[in-house]
Design an enzyme around this catalytic site. Sequence first.
Site, PDB file in Angstrom:
ATOM      1  N   GLU A   1      -5.314  -1.729 -10.701  1.00 37.25           N
ATOM      2  CA  GLU A   1      -4.073  -2.417 -10.963  1.00 37.25           C
ATOM      3  C   GLU A   1      -3.935  -3.629 -10.066  1.00 37.25           C
ATOM      4  O   GLU A   1      -4.270  -3.599  -8.888  1.00 37.25           O
ATOM      5  CB  GLU A   1      -2.916  -1.455 -10.731  1.00 37.25           C
ATOM      6  CG  GLU A   1      -3.207  -0.136 -11.409  1.00 37.25           C
ATOM      7  CD  GLU A   1      -1.992   0.562 -11.932  1.00 37.25           C
ATOM      8  OE1 GLU A   1      -0.879   0.132 -11.601  1.00 37.25           O
ATOM      9  OE2 GLU A   1      -2.168   1.528 -12.690  1.00 37.25           O
TER      10      GLU A   1
ATOM     11  N   CYS B   1      -0.892  -9.145  -5.837  1.00 37.21           N
ATOM     12  CA  CYS B   1      -1.194  -7.928  -5.080  1.00 37.21           C
ATOM     13  C   CYS B   1      -2.504  -7.353  -5.641  1.00 37.21           C
ATOM     14  O   CYS B   1      -2.609  -7.080  -6.831  1.00 37.21           O
ATOM     15  CB  CYS B   1      -0.033  -6.954  -5.230  1.00 37.21           C
ATOM     16  SG  CYS B   1      -0.293  -5.400  -4.384  1.00 37.21           S
TER      17      CYS B   1
ATOM     18  N   CYS C   1      -7.438   6.283  -3.683  1.00 32.49           N
ATOM     19  CA  CYS C   1      -7.465   6.147  -2.222  1.00 32.49           C
ATOM     20  C   CYS C   1      -7.685   7.516  -1.595  1.00 32.49           C
ATOM     21  O   CYS C   1      -7.191   8.523  -2.101  1.00 32.49           O
ATOM     22  CB  CYS C   1      -6.143   5.568  -1.713  1.00 32.49           C
ATOM     23  SG  CYS C   1      -6.158   5.230   0.068  1.00 32.49           S
TER      24      CYS C   1
ATOM     25  N   CYS D   1      -1.684   9.498   2.222  1.00 30.94           N
ATOM     26  CA  CYS D   1      -0.321   9.367   2.744  1.00 30.94           C
ATOM     27  C   CYS D   1       0.607  10.136   1.797  1.00 30.94           C
ATOM     28  O   CYS D   1       0.499  10.014   0.587  1.00 30.94           O
ATOM     29  CB  CYS D   1       0.080   7.896   2.833  1.00 30.94           C
ATOM     30  SG  CYS D   1      -1.057   6.959   3.862  1.00 30.94           S
TER      31      CYS D   1
ATOM     32  N   CYS E   1       2.767   8.376  -1.100  1.00 30.25           N
ATOM     33  CA  CYS E   1       2.147   7.332  -1.922  1.00 30.25           C
ATOM     34  C   CYS E   1       1.533   7.896  -3.201  1.00 30.25           C
ATOM     35  O   CYS E   1       0.776   8.859  -3.163  1.00 30.25           O
ATOM     36  CB  CYS E   1       1.091   6.603  -1.099  1.00 30.25           C
ATOM     37  SG  CYS E   1       0.113   5.431  -2.051  1.00 30.25           S
TER      38      CYS E   1
ATOM     39  N   CYS F   1       5.458  -1.212  -4.564  1.00 26.15           N
ATOM     40  CA  CYS F   1       4.568  -0.645  -3.555  1.00 26.15           C
ATOM     41  C   CYS F   1       4.395   0.851  -3.739  1.00 26.15           C
ATOM     42  O   CYS F   1       5.372   1.568  -3.894  1.00 26.15           O
ATOM     43  CB  CYS F   1       5.158  -0.818  -2.164  1.00 26.15           C
ATOM     44  SG  CYS F   1       5.298  -2.488  -1.656  1.00 26.15           S
TER      45      CYS F   1
HETATM   46  N1  SAH Z   1      -3.818   1.253   1.876  1.00 25.08           N
HETATM   47  C1  SAH Z   1      -3.191   0.146   2.468  1.00 25.08           C
HETATM   48  C2  SAH Z   1      -2.724  -0.888   1.471  1.00 25.08           C
HETATM   49  C3  SAH Z   1      -2.118  -0.367   0.204  1.00 25.08           C
HETATM   50  S1  SAH Z   1      -0.552   0.449   0.368  1.00 25.08           S
HETATM   51  C4  SAH Z   1      -2.046   0.587   3.350  1.00 25.08           C
HETATM   52  O1  SAH Z   1      -1.655   1.744   3.290  1.00 25.08           O
HETATM   53  O2  SAH Z   1      -1.557  -0.223   4.121  1.00 25.08           O
HETATM   54  C5  SAH Z   1       0.525  -0.936   0.654  1.00 25.08           C
HETATM   55  C6  SAH Z   1       1.862  -0.574   1.289  1.00 25.08           C
HETATM   56  O3  SAH Z   1       2.650   0.201   0.392  1.00 25.08           O
HETATM   57  C7  SAH Z   1       1.724   0.242   2.553  1.00 25.08           C
HETATM   58  O4  SAH Z   1       2.472  -0.331   3.610  1.00 25.08           O
HETATM   59  C8  SAH Z   1       2.323   1.583   2.173  1.00 25.08           C
HETATM   60  O5  SAH Z   1       2.902   2.214   3.288  1.00 25.08           O
HETATM   61  C9  SAH Z   1       3.336   1.191   1.127  1.00 25.08           C
HETATM   62  N2  SAH Z   1       3.720   2.278   0.229  1.00 25.08           N
HETATM   63  C10 SAH Z   1       2.947   3.276  -0.235  1.00 25.08           C
HETATM   64  N3  SAH Z   1       3.651   4.082  -1.063  1.00 25.08           N
HETATM   65  C11 SAH Z   1       4.912   3.572  -1.124  1.00 25.08           C
HETATM   66  C12 SAH Z   1       6.091   3.931  -1.848  1.00 25.08           C
HETATM   67  N4  SAH Z   1       6.115   4.968  -2.667  1.00 25.08           N
HETATM   68  N5  SAH Z   1       7.200   3.155  -1.679  1.00 25.08           N
HETATM   69  C13 SAH Z   1       7.170   2.072  -0.888  1.00 25.08           C
HETATM   70  N6  SAH Z   1       6.078   1.679  -0.202  1.00 25.08           N
HETATM   71  C14 SAH Z   1       4.956   2.415  -0.314  1.00 25.08           C
HETATM   72 FE1  SF4 Z   2      -3.946   4.844   0.556  1.00 24.18          FE
HETATM   73 FE2  SF4 Z   2      -1.429   4.828  -0.318  1.00 24.18          FE
HETATM   74 FE3  SF4 Z   2      -1.935   5.514   2.216  1.00 24.18          FE
HETATM   75 FE4  SF4 Z   2      -2.272   2.952   1.465  1.00 24.18          FE
HETATM   76  S1  SF4 Z   2      -0.318   4.106   1.512  1.00 24.18           S
HETATM   77  S2  SF4 Z   2      -3.680   4.215   2.692  1.00 24.18           S
HETATM   78  S3  SF4 Z   2      -2.964   3.260  -0.659  1.00 24.18           S
HETATM   79  S4  SF4 Z   2      -2.610   6.634   0.378  1.00 24.18           S
END
Ligand code: SAH
Ligand code: SF4
Length: 407
Positions: free
Chosen positions: A135, A164, A171, A175, A178, A398
């Site tokens: 995406e 983006c 991934c 987290c 996410c 995000c």
């Molecule tokens: N993997 C990298 C980049 C992709 S995620 C990272 O984690 O930094 C990009 C951003 O989206 C990160 O700061 C993450 O904390 C945020 N993010 C992930 N899931 C989210 C959600 N459900 N709502 C808002 N931000 C989110």
């Molecule tokens: Fe991976 Fe989502 Fe964590 Fe970024 S926020 S490192 S995309 S699991």
Amino acid sequence: MRNGAGGAKLQGNGKCSILGPAVTKQPNQLVRLDTNRQAEGSLQALFGLDAVALTARLTALGEPGWRGRQLAEALYRQRITELEGVTTLPLVLRRRLESEGWRVGRPRIAQVFVSQDGTERYLVEGAGGDGQTVETVWMPEGDGGEAGDGSGPDEKGWERATICVSSQVGCAVNCQFCLTAKLGLQRNLTAGEIAGQVVAVLDRQGVEVGRDRVNLVFMGMGEPLLNYDAWMAAVRLLVEEVGLSPQRMTVSTSGIVPGIERLAEESVEVRPKLAISLNAPNNELRSEIMPINRKWPIDEVVDAVRKVQLRSRERVTFEYVLLGGVTDRPEHAREVARLVRRTGLPVKVNLIAWNPGPGIGYAMPETDAVEAFKRTLVAEGVPVYLRRPRGRDIYAACGQLKRTVEG
Ligand code: SAH
Ligand code: SF4
């Protein structure tokens, strides 16, 4: 030349749903996922090779070296998608390249979702033919008066836009908040697949590089620093061949210390700016929502960030996702301010209200809590921005990037 929406064969949903959570139960394994696997069949794609590599291919065919530069111009500046259209090369040479199995092989926008706020989410398919999509999101933004130069949006309807970009299919970092984490890591993208997302979107939007203001954020699917070589090769292509500035690029990481240390070694000519997904005020809470923190806790991440030689006026971004009732309390804001001060680094904090996703057991923060959090940071003298959620209705915001097919 517009890539039309629809008509794409979307697949993989069944595949996604059988995937369990990713592998962070054994965080030691994470670094080993940094393999640079090529998509099958992409070996014959010209897109993804830099001018030096293109030159080598052509000189091997007995052509003069400058043909490589012509080909690079065609792929990355003129954005030509078929060898046939590369009219700077003689017809016999184009035919010969084709007969030897070469093709442009630029990733293609397979499907488009358009949000009410103008955001567009694309499913982009690599040329490798495995049908997997990633995406990419286009976020046009009027200046809303901030620029103050009196000019309105031009005929394109936007003055500044952000793309983006994804770095992996899925991934591995897991987290807890996410949606991409739910996919697990399916595979790394190649340099051509990463840079190709950008070039395909520039093409679709008719962006004139050097004239239009376009920012790139590597904040799509995946952890860029766990696919370091391919990701950085893509950045080099985007800077050196496409002509974008690394000062308009930001890479976001969950805090992969060896990756940040490698980034610190990159020349300032190609190094994007750095954003760290902090997301919690202390190690205890961070380990709970980001298990990767047990391997690389906050202080180790900050020490790695210190090694990056910042440009004048450059700031490191700390991203902070506000999870309702979990990370959005006033004491958390005060703790973040102390943490920022302790680092001694030029930092700005980007607050992001958590975007909900199916099967994730967190709550969105209350608007009042978000405002209070921001006010506390301002009062403590920390530069802070509240990120507007973009394209929530099309799952483009995000952390919502997952191969979802509506309807
Ligand atoms: N993997 C990298 C980049 C992709 S995620 C990272 O984690 O930094 C990009 C951003 O989206 C990160 O700061 C993450 O904390 C945020 N993010 C992930 N899931 C989210 C959600 N459900 N709502 C808002 N931000 C989110
Ligand atoms: Fe991976 Fe989502 Fe964590 Fe970024 S926020 S490192 S995309 S699991």
